[in-house]
Design an enzyme around this catalytic site. Structure first.
Site, PDB file in Angstrom:
ATOM      1  CD  GLU A 163      -2.951  -1.007   2.346  1.00  0.00           C
ATOM      2  OE1 GLU A 163      -2.741  -0.226   3.271  1.00  0.00           O
ATOM      3  OE2 GLU A 163      -3.963  -1.716   2.284  1.00  0.00           O
ATOM      4  CD  GLU A 365      -3.619  -5.741   4.062  1.00  0.00           C
ATOM      5  OE1 GLU A 365      -4.394  -4.927   4.593  1.00  0.00           O
ATOM      6  OE2 GLU A 365      -2.389  -5.590   4.009  1.00  0.00           O
TER       7      GLU A 365
HETATM    8  C1  BGC Z   1      -2.901  -2.386   6.134  1.00  0.00           C
HETATM    9  C2  BGC Z   1      -2.869  -3.234   7.374  1.00  0.00           C
HETATM   10  C3  BGC Z   1      -3.917  -2.716   8.363  1.00  0.00           C
HETATM   11  C4  BGC Z   1      -5.271  -2.830   7.723  1.00  0.00           C
HETATM   12  C5  BGC Z   1      -6.437  -2.416   8.609  1.00  0.00           C
HETATM   13  C6  BGC Z   1      -4.290  -2.066   5.655  1.00  0.00           C
HETATM   14  O1  BGC Z   1      -4.303  -0.787   5.114  1.00  0.00           O
HETATM   15  O2  BGC Z   1      -2.125  -2.974   5.129  1.00  0.00           O
HETATM   16  O3  BGC Z   1      -1.589  -3.206   7.913  1.00  0.00           O
HETATM   17  O4  BGC Z   1      -3.862  -3.361   9.595  1.00  0.00           O
HETATM   18  O5  BGC Z   1      -5.300  -2.005   6.589  1.00  0.00           O
HETATM   19  O6  BGC Z   1      -6.372  -1.065   8.908  1.00  0.00           O
END
Ligand code: BGC
Length: 458
Positions: A163, A365
């Site tokens: 990111e 993610e």
């Molecule tokens: C990040 C994670 C973070 C998650 C939730 C993402 O932007 O890569 O490290 O914990 O969001 O906020």
């Protein structure tokens, strides 16, 4: 439509959020160690100094990953473990740690997906200017080469930078993440160097024989609060900054809307490095974004419509767009709207925008924080189950209309250090108590069954 039976399931974590052991194995300090020392920087005054202690409990975590039935585990390597000052030869203890970590995953039949930078920059590089200077991108390429030389024979997928948009906006534009700088639009230099770092790392990984290289970009569908020209233009600007400015250099070899003119260095040459072809494109998705022009009637009305919800990014005055809360039927514990259709939208939009320049996609993610309570020795996190169920269906919908999505990684395996929120937001399929005890939540068992069902459908 069901997910394909060979669909890749995984979970994701990041070094500073789970490892702890910050003084172990010769690790140097990172910008997050320093940032957490600042008074008021972290909601609960905590840090990742101990976190989930995964540095010492790696095997226990691998057993959780294995028993969940996932194919892959996405974790990150802490740059300051490999190069404590961000330069020079590798620290053998650091390389040994990750060598064993990768072996443990392979022995468990789990494919390692490795991120090289999930925001824990060596503090010594920050002292020399951090991502605002080109040298950091060059050092990142060296570091990638050192790691790849040791691990390339076993890592299934490399995702050099996590990111870059969040590192740029949160870390350098508004300063709510390390290194805590509030530079506004000047932060775009950091974006360029993060992208250049991605490209240089990709080249180093390829040179060391990497099996596959991708990226993990955060994407959000951006909507205007009204049809008024000002609101539509504000939304287009935000879409450019959040999505296109990071996808297009990588996928097309160009910046959108002439943004490259404001970037430092030999931009055209850099773009050739940044756009090295990839094997996969990782999408991190959490929620959609609603944007208007500051003070416009549409923006004010949208803000009033959902008064109690927070937005992810508080925009400083003087910036020509404003973010407002998104109406939704449900919100996560963090206050983020639950909008699975936004994931389908992002995936379809990427395909529509970039066509055959878009490699196969992994959702690297996706997940939510929940208000967890321990009852009967476990956590009945129905909200997370609903969330995952709906988001997996959203992926299936994208596949159904022809988007080549290969995998889905839940954020996160464990409750962990949630950056500026400390330990106040729990994203894990597994609860981590103060005593470090790991307790799989109901969502863990649910996901295991869902994976089995997908496999059985083939
Ligand atoms: C990040 C994670 C973070 C998650 C939730 C993402 O932007 O890569 O490290 O914990 O969001 O906020």
């Amino acid at each position: 439509m069901p997910l394909p039976h060979d669909f890749v399931f995984g979970t994701s974590t990041a070094s500073y959020q789970v490892e702890g052991g910050v003084a172990a194995g010769g690790r140097g300090r990172s910008i997050w160690d320093d940032f957490c020392d600042r008074s008021g920087a972290i909601a609960d005054g905590s840090s990742g100094a101990v976190a989930c202690d995964s540095y010492h409990r790696w095997d226990e975590d691998v057993a959780l990953v294995r028993d969940l039935g996932t194919d892959a585990y996405r974790f990150s390597i802490a740059w300051p473990r490999i190069q404590p000052t961000g330069a020079g030869p590798a620290n053998p203890q650091g390389l040994d740690f990750y060598d064993r970590a990768v072996d443990a995953l392979c022995e468990a039949g789990v494919a390692p997906f490795v991120t090289l930078y999930h925001w824990d920059l060596p503090a010594a590089l920050q002292a020399r200017g951090g991502w605002m200077v080109r040298e950091t991108a060059e050092r990142f390429g060296d570091y990638a080469g050192l790691v790849a030389e040791r691990l390339a024979d076993r890592v299934a997928m490399w995702l050099p930078v996590n990111e870059p948009v969040v590192a740029t906006l949160f870390g350098h534009a508004i300063g709510v993440h390390a290194p805590g700088e509030s530079r506004g639009f000047e932060a775009l230099a950091a974006a360029h160097h993060l992208l250049l770092g991605h490209g240089l790392a990709t080249r180093a990984l390829r040179a060391a024989g990497a099996a596959a290289v991708g990226t993990a970009n955060n994407h959000t569908p951006v909507h205007a609060v009204s049809d008024a020209d000002g609101d539509v233009a504000a939304a287009a600007l935000y879409d450019t900054i959040h999505n296109r400015a990071f996808a297009e250099p990588i996928l097309l070899g160009e910046y959108p809307n002439g943004m490259g003119d404001g970037m430092p260095g030999p931009v055209a040459e850099d773009l050739a490095v940044i756009s090295e072809p990839l094997d996969a494109y990782g999408v991190n998705y959490y929620n959609p974004t609603l944007v208007g022009m500051p003070g416009s009637p549409g923006t004010e009305a949208a803000r009033d419509a959902v008064p109690d919800q927070q937005v992810q990014l508080t925009v400083p005055e003087g910036i020509p767009f404003d973010l407002v809360p998104v109406p939704a039927g449900e919100y996560t514990a963090f206050g983020w709207p639950v909008a699975p259709e936004g994931l389908t939208e992002v995936l379809v939009q990427l395909r529509d925008r970039y066509g055959d320049r878009l490699p196969p996609v992994h959702v690297t993610e996706s997940g939510c924080s929940t208000h967890d309570v321990v009852e009967d020795g476990t956590v009945h996190d129905d909200a997370r189950i609903r969330y995952l169920d709906q988001h997996l269906d959203a992926v299936a919908d994208a596949i159904d209309v022809g988007v080549d999505v290969r995998g889905y990684f839940v954020w996160s395996l464990l409750d962990n250090f949630e950056w500026a929120e400390g330990y106040t937001q729990r994203f894990g399929l597994v609860r981590v108590g103060a005593d470090q005890e790991r307790t799989p939540k109901d969502s863990y068992a649910w996901l295991r069954d869902r994976i089995l069902a997908v496999r059985a459908s083939g």
